[in-house]
Scaffold this active site. Structure first.
Site, short mmCIF file in Angstrom:
data_model
loop_
_atom_site.label_atom_id
_atom_site.label_comp_id
_atom_site.label_asym_id
_atom_site.label_seq_id
_atom_site.Cartn_x
_atom_site.Cartn_y
_atom_site.Cartn_z
N LYS A 9 1.66 26.74 5.71
CA LYS A 9 2.42 25.70 5.01
C LYS A 9 3.81 25.49 5.65
O LYS A 9 4.30 26.33 6.41
CB LYS A 9 2.57 26.08 3.53
N TYR A 49 -4.61 17.30 -2.29
CA TYR A 49 -4.51 18.07 -3.54
C TYR A 49 -4.93 17.25 -4.76
O TYR A 49 -4.48 17.53 -5.87
CB TYR A 49 -3.08 18.57 -3.72
N ASN A 112 4.37 29.28 -0.86
CA ASN A 112 3.59 30.51 -0.77
C ASN A 112 2.91 30.68 0.59
O ASN A 112 1.89 31.37 0.69
CB ASN A 112 2.60 30.61 -1.94
N HIS A 115 -2.46 28.35 2.54
CA HIS A 115 -3.46 27.79 1.64
C HIS A 115 -4.84 28.19 2.15
O HIS A 115 -5.03 28.31 3.36
CB HIS A 115 -3.37 26.26 1.59
N GLU A 126 -12.21 20.07 2.40
CA GLU A 126 -10.92 20.29 3.07
C GLU A 126 -11.07 20.30 4.59
O GLU A 126 -10.21 19.74 5.30
CB GLU A 126 -10.30 21.59 2.55
P1 CMP Z 1 -2.62 26.42 -2.83
O1 CMP Z 1 -3.54 27.52 -2.48
O2 CMP Z 1 -2.17 25.53 -1.72
O3 CMP Z 1 -3.32 25.51 -3.94
C1 CMP Z 1 -2.59 24.73 -4.83
C2 CMP Z 1 -1.14 25.03 -4.78
O4 CMP Z 1 -0.41 24.63 -5.91
C3 CMP Z 1 -0.94 26.54 -4.75
O5 CMP Z 1 -1.34 27.04 -3.50
C4 CMP Z 1 0.52 26.66 -5.08
O6 CMP Z 1 1.34 26.50 -3.94
C5 CMP Z 1 0.70 25.48 -6.00
N1 CMP Z 1 0.81 25.93 -7.38
C6 CMP Z 1 -0.13 26.53 -8.09
N2 CMP Z 1 0.32 26.80 -9.32
C7 CMP Z 1 1.58 26.39 -9.35
C8 CMP Z 1 2.58 26.41 -10.33
N3 CMP Z 1 2.35 26.92 -11.55
N4 CMP Z 1 3.76 25.89 -10.01
C9 CMP Z 1 3.99 25.36 -8.78
N5 CMP Z 1 3.05 25.31 -7.81
C10 CMP Z 1 1.87 25.83 -8.10
#
Ligand code: CMP
Length: 138
Positions: A9, A49, A112, A115, A126
């Site tokens: 990311k 998303y 984070n 993904h 995806e």
């Molecule tokens: P990802 O695996 O990319 O899939 C969806 C993304 O949404 C997840 O990682 C997080 O980065 C984001 N996400 C999931 N839950 C939350 C939350 N409660 N608040 C903000 N971002 C979130």
């Protein structure tokens, strides 16, 4: 053999951790079947998303994912979907196990670092969103 879709990311790319994450991927036994750096538009991030469009974090998440370059990957290994999710760790870096990529490189549930697809159907969607079929040929 299974393929999964992965993203390094924008937070991890901008903080200079692309190479370290790719090294962890290869050391863990994944074959990088395809890879590209992308700068998503907001609309492209929203399309990717789309399953989360009703979530309160959707706007913030798609703004972040379109804020800078990311690296998209097709990873191949036996059990690649579960294996990549294990290497990433829990979605929230604060809850991710020691030694996982999100624990090491993530700073919040949104920022984070990585993904990964959560199931075969999402991996198919995806992978197809970012790669042409001929890029995925072994
Ligand atoms: P990802 O695996 O990319 O899939 C969806 C993304 O949404 C997840 O990682 C997080 O980065 C984001 N996400 C999931 N839950 C939350 C939350 N409660 N608040 C903000 N971002 C979130």
């Amino acid at each position: 053999m299974e393929q999964t879709f992965a993203i390094i990311k924008p937070d991890a790319v901008s903080s200079g951790h692309t190479g370290a994450i790719l090294q962890r991927i290869e050391e863990a036994g994944f074959r990088v079947a395809a890879m590209r750096m992308v700068r998503m538009t907001k609309a492209e991030a929203e399309g990717f998303y789309a399953v989360h469009r009703e979530r309160p974090f959707f706007d913030s998440l798609t703004t972040f994912m379109s804020s800078g370059p990311a690296v998209v990957l097709a990873l191949e290994a036996p059990g690649a979907i579960a294996g990549w999710r294990a290497l990433m760790g829990a979605t929230d870096p604060a809850r991710a196990e020691e030694g996982t990529l999100r624990r090491r490189y993530g700073s919040s549930i949104e920022h984070n670092a990585t993904h990964g697809s959560d199931a075969p159907e999402t991996a198919a969607f995806e992978l197809g969103y970012f790669f042409r079929g001929l890029e995925l040929v072994r």
